[in-house]
Design a protein around this motif. Structure first.
Motif, short mmCIF file in Angstrom:
data_model
loop_
_atom_site.label_atom_id
_atom_site.label_comp_id
_atom_site.label_asym_id
_atom_site.label_seq_id
_atom_site.Cartn_x
_atom_site.Cartn_y
_atom_site.Cartn_z
N ASN A 146 23.50 2.85 1.43
CA ASN A 146 22.72 2.08 0.48
C ASN A 146 21.85 1.03 1.16
O ASN A 146 21.14 0.30 0.50
N ASN A 147 21.90 0.95 2.48
CA ASN A 147 21.09 -0.04 3.18
C ASN A 147 20.43 0.61 4.40
O ASN A 147 20.40 0.04 5.47
N ARG A 148 19.94 1.83 4.22
CA ARG A 148 19.38 2.60 5.33
C ARG A 148 17.93 2.20 5.55
O ARG A 148 17.17 2.07 4.60
N LYS A 149 17.53 2.01 6.80
CA LYS A 149 16.16 1.65 7.13
C LYS A 149 15.39 2.88 7.56
O LYS A 149 15.95 3.84 8.08
N HIS A 150 14.07 2.83 7.34
CA HIS A 150 13.23 3.93 7.74
C HIS A 150 12.97 3.87 9.24
O HIS A 150 13.04 2.81 9.87
N THR A 151 12.67 5.01 9.83
CA THR A 151 12.40 5.08 11.26
C THR A 151 10.93 4.92 11.58
O THR A 151 10.58 4.34 12.61
N GLN A 152 10.07 5.47 10.77
CA GLN A 152 8.63 5.28 10.94
C GLN A 152 8.00 4.95 9.59
O GLN A 152 8.54 5.33 8.55
N LYS A 153 6.87 4.25 9.64
CA LYS A 153 6.15 3.86 8.43
C LYS A 153 4.66 3.93 8.73
O LYS A 153 4.19 3.41 9.73
N TYR A 154 3.90 4.61 7.84
CA TYR A 154 2.47 4.79 8.03
C TYR A 154 1.75 4.42 6.74
O TYR A 154 2.18 4.82 5.66
N THR A 155 0.67 3.68 6.89
CA THR A 155 -0.20 3.34 5.76
C THR A 155 -1.47 4.18 5.90
O THR A 155 -2.32 3.90 6.74
N THR A 156 -1.57 5.21 5.07
CA THR A 156 -2.69 6.15 5.19
C THR A 156 -3.48 6.27 3.90
O THR A 156 -4.70 6.27 3.92
N HIS A 157 -2.79 6.35 2.78
CA HIS A 157 -3.45 6.60 1.51
C HIS A 157 -3.67 5.28 0.76
O HIS A 157 -2.90 4.33 0.90
N PRO A 211 0.83 -1.21 0.00
CA PRO A 211 0.00 0.00 0.00
C PRO A 211 0.85 1.24 0.00
O PRO A 211 2.05 1.20 0.25
N LYS A 212 0.19 2.39 -0.28
CA LYS A 212 0.91 3.66 -0.29
C LYS A 212 1.27 4.03 1.13
O LYS A 212 0.43 3.97 2.02
N LYS A 213 2.50 4.41 1.36
CA LYS A 213 2.96 4.65 2.71
C LYS A 213 3.65 6.00 2.79
O LYS A 213 4.07 6.58 1.81
N MET A 214 3.77 6.43 4.03
CA MET A 214 4.59 7.59 4.36
C MET A 214 5.79 7.05 5.14
O MET A 214 5.63 6.41 6.18
N LEU A 215 6.98 7.27 4.63
CA LEU A 215 8.20 6.83 5.29
C LEU A 215 8.94 8.03 5.83
O LEU A 215 8.96 9.09 5.21
N ILE A 216 9.56 7.90 6.99
CA ILE A 216 10.44 8.92 7.53
C ILE A 216 11.84 8.33 7.56
O ILE A 216 12.10 7.37 8.28
N GLN A 217 12.72 8.88 6.76
CA GLN A 217 14.07 8.36 6.60
C GLN A 217 15.04 9.29 7.32
O GLN A 217 14.83 10.50 7.41
N ASP A 218 16.11 8.75 7.82
CA ASP A 218 17.15 9.52 8.50
C ASP A 218 18.48 9.17 7.85
O ASP A 218 18.90 8.02 7.85
N ILE A 219 19.16 10.18 7.30
CA ILE A 219 20.43 9.93 6.63
C ILE A 219 21.62 10.16 7.55
O ILE A 219 22.75 9.91 7.18
N GLN A 220 21.39 10.66 8.77
CA GLN A 220 22.48 10.92 9.69
C GLN A 220 22.65 9.71 10.60
O GLN A 220 22.39 9.75 11.79
#
Length: 799
Positions: free
Chosen positions: A656-667, A641-650
């Protein structure tokens, strides 16, 4: 009704004389029948033509099978006229020879019975007559059979089923399958809706019947038991001795000691803030002074289109020129579905891809055109220097343009009478441009050469990224990074001492986010004028500045982030990105002074003055937020599904293998808008499918406001630049929904139809405090510029 073989006619006196059917002479109420030969009627139609009384039934007369037609005098006007025509042989025979009535049959039977009683009845013997063959006479039954027969009117669909050549003649084996081996012992081939073939219902017959709703109810008074009650109406007075005893008691002293501090704090709060002030009432108190509802509308200002470059194409991106009023740029692409966008080999190469610059003062002719290697999906002006434009292609490449040679032409598009005064910000920005001006070619410029022609100048791109290191799918979003920070290859954020935006970030559905860096070039010694002219003649193209030639076809990204989960092998397809520190504010006067102290030579590119500093000499920025929002779409492999991801590059992990911190399924569908509020850096608006959501950075429980599903799809959206609580949403039916959160949060406060097709992009622009424009593009290649009313432009108090 009920007699289709009868046709009422009006016979004039002339017609009655011709066919000997004069009323009350030839025909009467008792003798009302008249047989007229078919040939005489045809001759009358030929002689008198349209004035013949038989002309309304000409077709019936010509198709009549018999030789004579029966005309009946209608004295009582039973069928509405004085005569009527009988158009069938069967009806004619029934009228001329009516069947015997029941009374006549009974009288004949009685006479026969009397003859039998008297013995006078004799048995009649009729001789045998063989049947005689008669020709078939049509009475109209073949027409009824033809009308009732079913005929195929829809074109048949042809299916071709083929096999691979090497499997010709191969044996085919079928096997039996036991239903008990399947779950629930039941095998079902359910039908599904194919969205590629949808038929729109235009008309539907529905029967509705309204009946009153009947409900039975009863009520019973609640009984309460009686009780005695007393009311004190006279105050109880204490004597002086009782008062002195109460005031000097230890209990009262302890009470004062315990509530003293709380009472003092309450008194201070009452002095600071009015506790009885109605905040909700004050939110909307700044409505129109007339007392009625304020007028909310979007007034049509201008519209732009081009039959050569925008016909039957959809506008993918719209950007206002940051410093020149009335200049707006648009990019267009083919009207392709997502599958066709992925397979670029099917794209037509006959249509040239360009970015068009339009002016308010010449709505017919484009002022400038930027040549594109492929269709542009998104592009942005550089906030440090609006003459530098970066765009993302549908094939995944990133393109750079330099329009510094045509800046004067865009500024001269305004006439003296219609020119508006620039705001203080734009005036200061103009001084920045004077400091950061590029090298100009000697001799007559390209703009001066092409002034005499009606065709707008065509500017070729300066640099294109390497195909090998670019995105594999269309670039869906592009932004310039802030001018006070820059990232290195490890993902660390350092200060940018030059104060010039030289880094980009792009995203694409290929599960990657790329950070691009414009590398510095060495400052060469100033060659002689003759040597410069030789190099321009032999090496430099006519219409391409040499600002970024060293990047062409060899430009690689600085950082690449793959949005995937290694443990579940899940890939996310980003289509929109939003960084916290991505608010574009143009240079202030203090910044201009700092740039002047750099002693940049006149007519030198700011990029040539930048040198790549060592990370040891740069100070790492600690208070910079490196988290960003990402809006995704459905993955064709995993059906996510369409998600909102919050990524942190610091982070310390590999980029190249960075994981997201939060994930939301809204749309429920692809996110098409992801934009931060121009007033609050931590408020984000996301739009996708049939709903929208407002997010607050730091709130991990989900969106702070989420709309319900609407009837149609939302296709674009944008915050208002003047009112924090207002934003605009475009829909697939061509409407613009205006949301005012101070009035309503459950539905739009106003909506207005703009186009007959889908809204593709929305971009606001503030020309002055009293004038705000809204650019809206549609799927037909038309750009609509609307003027926002005063109610939507002026912010309310405490908004």
């Amino acid at each position: 009704v009920g007699h289709p073989e009868i046709f009422p006619l009006v016979f004039t006196t002339k017609t009655q004389e011709i066919f000997d059917c004069r009323v009350l002479e030839d025909v009467t109420e008792e003798n009302c029948f008249k047989l007229i030969k078919k040939q005489d009627i045809i001759q009358d139609l030929k002689t008198r033509a349209a004035i013949s009384d038989f002309h309304p039934v000409k077709k019936v007369v010509l198709e009549y099978p018999g030789e004579e037609l029966l005309v009946v005098f209608d004295a009582k006007f039973q069928y509405g006229q004085n005569f009527y025509l009988v158009a069938s042989e069967e009806a004619k025979e029934n009228l001329l020879k009516p069947p015997e009535t029941t009374e006549e049959k009974e009288e004949e039977e009685k006479e026969e019975e009397k003859e039998e009683e008297n013995g006078e009845a004799t048995l009649e013997v009729h001789p045998y007559k063989p049947p005689v063959h008669k020709p078939w006479v049509s009475l109209g039954s073949e027409k009824e059979v033809e009308e009732e027969s079913v005929k195929a009117t829809v074109a048949k669909i042809k299916y071709m089923i083929s096999r691979i050549r090497r499997k010709f003649g191969a044996p085919i084996t079928f096997t039996d399958k036991n239903a008990s081996h399947v779950k629930d012992s039941y095998v079902e081939c359910t039908s599904y809706q194919d969205k590629a073939f949808s038929i729109r219902m235009l008309e539907k017959n529905v029967g509705i019947q309204m009946v009153p709703k009947v409900r039975e109810a009863s009520t019973q008074t609640k009984w309460t038991y009686p009780k005695n009650a007393a009311t004190q109406y006279f105050p109880r007075q204490l004597s002086n001795e009782e008062k002195e005893e109460s005031l000097s008691s230890e209990k009262l002293k302890e009470f004062f000691t315990s509530v003293h501090l709380r009472m003092e704090i309450a008194l201070q709060q009452n002095e600071i803030m009015n506790a009885f002030f109605d905040d909700w009432k004050a939110l909307a108190e700044d409505e129109s002074s007339s007392g009625g509802k304020p007028d909310v509308y979007l007034k049509a200002y201008q519209s732009f289109t081009d039959l050569l470059y925008l016909k039957d194409r959809t506008i993918s991106c719209v950007c206002w020129h940051p410093t020149i009023y009335g200049i707006i740029a648009v990019s267009a692409g083919d009207q392709l579905y997502y599958e066709e966008q992925v397979n670029l080999s099917e794209k037509s190469l006959l249509q040239q891809s360009v970015i068009l610059f339009w002016s308010f003062f010449d709505p017919i002719h484009p002022q400038l055109m930027l040549e594109c290697p492929e269709d542009i999906y998104c592009f942005q002006f550089s906030p440090s220097d609006p003459n530098i434009i970066a765009g993302g292609c549908i094939n995944g490449q990133v393109v750079l343009w330099d329009i510094s040679q045509h800046e004067e032409k865009l500024q001269n598009a305004k006439t003296d009478d219609d020119a508006m005064k620039m705001t203080a910000v734009n005036t200061v920005n103009a001084s920045v441009l004077n400091v950061l001006q590029y090298n100009c070619m000697p001799g007559p410029s390209l703009m001066q050469v092409q002034d005499s022609s009606t065709e707008p100048p065509l500017v070729r791109y300066c640099a294109v990224s390497s195909i090998q290191y670019s995105h594999k799918t269309p670039v869906t979003d592009i932004y310039w990074l802030p001018d006070y920070s820059e990232d290195n290859q490890t993902g660390a954020t350092f200060e940018n001492r030059a104060g010039v935006r030289v880094q980009l970030v792009t995203c694409s559905p290929d599960s990657s986010i790329l950070f691009w860096d414009i590398p510095a070039t060495k400052v060469l010694e100033q060659p002689s004028s003759e040597k410069m002219r030789e190099e321009e003649i032999f090496d430099m193209p006519l219409d391409v500045p040499d600002t970024l030639n060293h990047l062409d076809l060899c430009w690689k990204p600085l950082i690449k982030i793959n949005l995937c989960e290694s443990d579940t092998n899940t890939e996310y397809s980003p289509v929109r990105i939003s960084l916290r520190e991505l608010h574009y504010h143009y240079k202030t006067s203090e910044k201009v002074q700092s740039l002047n102290t750099l002693e940049v030579p006149a007519k030198e590119s700011p990029y040539t003055e930048m040198s790549t500093p060592s990370s040891k000499n740069l100070k790492a920025l600690q208070n910079i937020s490196t988290s960003f929002f990402v809006g995704t779409e459905v993955s064709e492999n995993n059906r996510l599904p369409k998600k909102m991801l919050i990524q942190d590059i610091q982070k310390t992990e590999p980029l190249n293998n960075r994981k997201h911190t939060q994930k939301y399924t809204t749309h429920t569908e692809t996110i098409n808008t992801l934009q931060r509020s121009p007033f609050f850096k931590d408020i984000v608006l996301s739009i996708g499918g049939r709903n929208f959501a407002i997010w607050k950075e730091g709130v991990t429980t989900g969106p702070i406001l989420q709309s319900s599903c609407s009837a149609g799809r939302y296709t674009a959206g944008q915050w208002s630049l003047t009112r924090p609580g207002v934003f605009f949403i475009g829909r697939d039916n061509g409407n613009i929904d205006i949301w005012d959160l101070l009035k309503k949060t459950y539905e739009p406060s106003h909506f207005q139809n703009i186009s007959e097709s889908r809204i593709t992009f929305i971009s606001p622009c503030t020309a002055s405090r009293m004038l705000t424009h809204l650019a809206v593009s549609d799927d037909l290649g038309v750009l609509h510029v609307l003027e926002i009313c005063q109610t939507l432009s002026e912010a309310l108090r405490n908004e």
